[in-house]
Design a protein around this motif. Structure first.
Motif, mmCIF file in Angstrom:
data_model
loop_
_atom_site.group_PDB
_atom_site.id
_atom_site.type_symbol
_atom_site.label_atom_id
_atom_site.label_comp_id
_atom_site.label_asym_id
_atom_site.label_seq_id
_atom_site.Cartn_x
_atom_site.Cartn_y
_atom_site.Cartn_z
ATOM 1 N N GLY A 17 20.223 35.645 -20.586
ATOM 2 C CA GLY A 17 21.473 34.866 -20.699
ATOM 3 C C GLY A 17 22.259 35.800 -19.721
ATOM 4 N N ALA A 18 22.170 37.075 -19.620
ATOM 5 C CA ALA A 18 23.189 37.865 -18.633
ATOM 6 C C ALA A 18 22.853 37.544 -17.468
ATOM 7 N N ALA A 19 21.400 37.724 -17.027
ATOM 8 C CA ALA A 19 21.053 37.361 -15.648
ATOM 9 C C ALA A 19 21.462 36.004 -15.158
ATOM 10 N N GLU A 20 21.333 35.271 -16.003
ATOM 11 C CA GLU A 20 21.979 33.780 -15.729
ATOM 12 C C GLU A 20 23.474 33.563 -15.731
ATOM 13 N N GLY A 21 24.215 34.549 -15.925
ATOM 14 C CA GLY A 21 25.589 34.665 -15.981
ATOM 15 C C GLY A 21 26.109 33.796 -17.199
ATOM 16 N N ARG A 22 25.310 33.491 -18.300
ATOM 17 C CA ARG A 22 25.860 32.849 -19.536
ATOM 18 C C ARG A 22 26.431 33.932 -20.481
ATOM 19 N N ILE A 23 26.351 35.075 -20.364
ATOM 20 C CA ILE A 23 27.022 35.987 -21.198
ATOM 21 C C ILE A 23 27.346 37.386 -20.351
ATOM 22 N N SER A 24 28.222 38.066 -20.715
ATOM 23 C CA SER A 24 28.869 39.250 -20.046
ATOM 24 C C SER A 24 29.487 40.083 -21.006
ATOM 25 N N GLN A 25 28.902 41.333 -20.921
ATOM 26 C CA GLN A 25 29.598 42.478 -21.807
ATOM 27 C C GLN A 25 30.640 43.068 -21.118
ATOM 28 N N ILE A 26 31.923 43.085 -21.596
ATOM 29 C CA ILE A 26 33.105 43.341 -21.082
ATOM 30 C C ILE A 26 33.684 44.740 -21.720
ATOM 31 N N GLY A 27 32.704 45.339 -22.728
ATOM 32 C CA GLY A 27 33.410 46.631 -23.166
ATOM 33 C C GLY A 27 32.478 47.098 -24.398
ATOM 34 N N ARG A 28 32.482 48.279 -24.649
ATOM 35 C CA ARG A 28 31.475 48.836 -25.686
ATOM 36 C C ARG A 28 32.538 49.590 -26.943
ATOM 37 N N ARG A 29 31.969 49.277 -28.097
ATOM 38 C CA ARG A 29 32.566 50.005 -29.091
ATOM 39 C C ARG A 29 31.949 51.346 -29.515
ATOM 40 N N SER A 30 30.916 51.835 -29.002
ATOM 41 C CA SER A 30 30.509 53.155 -29.066
ATOM 42 C C SER A 30 29.905 53.370 -27.598
ATOM 43 N N ALA A 31 29.679 54.783 -27.530
ATOM 44 C CA ALA A 31 29.236 55.277 -26.314
ATOM 45 C C ALA A 31 27.827 54.740 -25.954
#
Length: 122
Positions: free
Chosen positions: A55-69
């Motif tokens: 999904g990320a490779a196809e641009g259907r989902i993106s991580q925009i931040g992290r809750r933990s390191a």
């Protein structure tokens, strides 16, 4: 955290934000396959392997931040009454010394842990 995010989105940015209950696996899968929900603030997509990666490779989902390191599960928790009664339990290793405090349903002489939401720790 979801309710904190909702408060910020509503009051800070004027967004119409609603909190919907969901676990990591169905929430991230729905985001990849259906484009909904719009935001998941408490998920660990690395637990989904190929579903998230594709999904990320196809641009259907993106991580925009992290809750933990690490982006992984951030902690193990015990109820306050257990901590109060057993102040020596400060770590997972300490808890494992007391299996009698966390009896399993089938094997009451062995300890158990609650793995949390579907997909966590797997």
């Amino acid at each position: 955290m979801s309710y904190v995010d909702q408060l910020i989105l509503k009051n800070g940015y004027g967004c119409n934000a609603t909190v919907v209950a969901g676990d990591t696996v169905p929430t991230i899968t729905a985001m990849v396959e259906k484009g909904q929900p719009d935001l998941s603030s408490e998920s660990t997509p690395s637990l989904l392997g190929d579903v998230y990666a594709k999904g990320a490779a196809e641009g259907r989902i993106s991580q925009i931040g992290r809750r933990s390191a690490t982006g992984k599960v951030s902690g193990w928790y015990i109820p306050k009454y257990v901590a109060d009664a057993h102040p020596d339990i400060k770590t997972v290793e300490d808890a494992m010394k007391h299996p009698e405090l966390f009896p399993g349903a089938r094997r009451c002489n062995q300890g158990r842990r609650n793995p949390g939401s579907a997909g966590l720790g797997r």
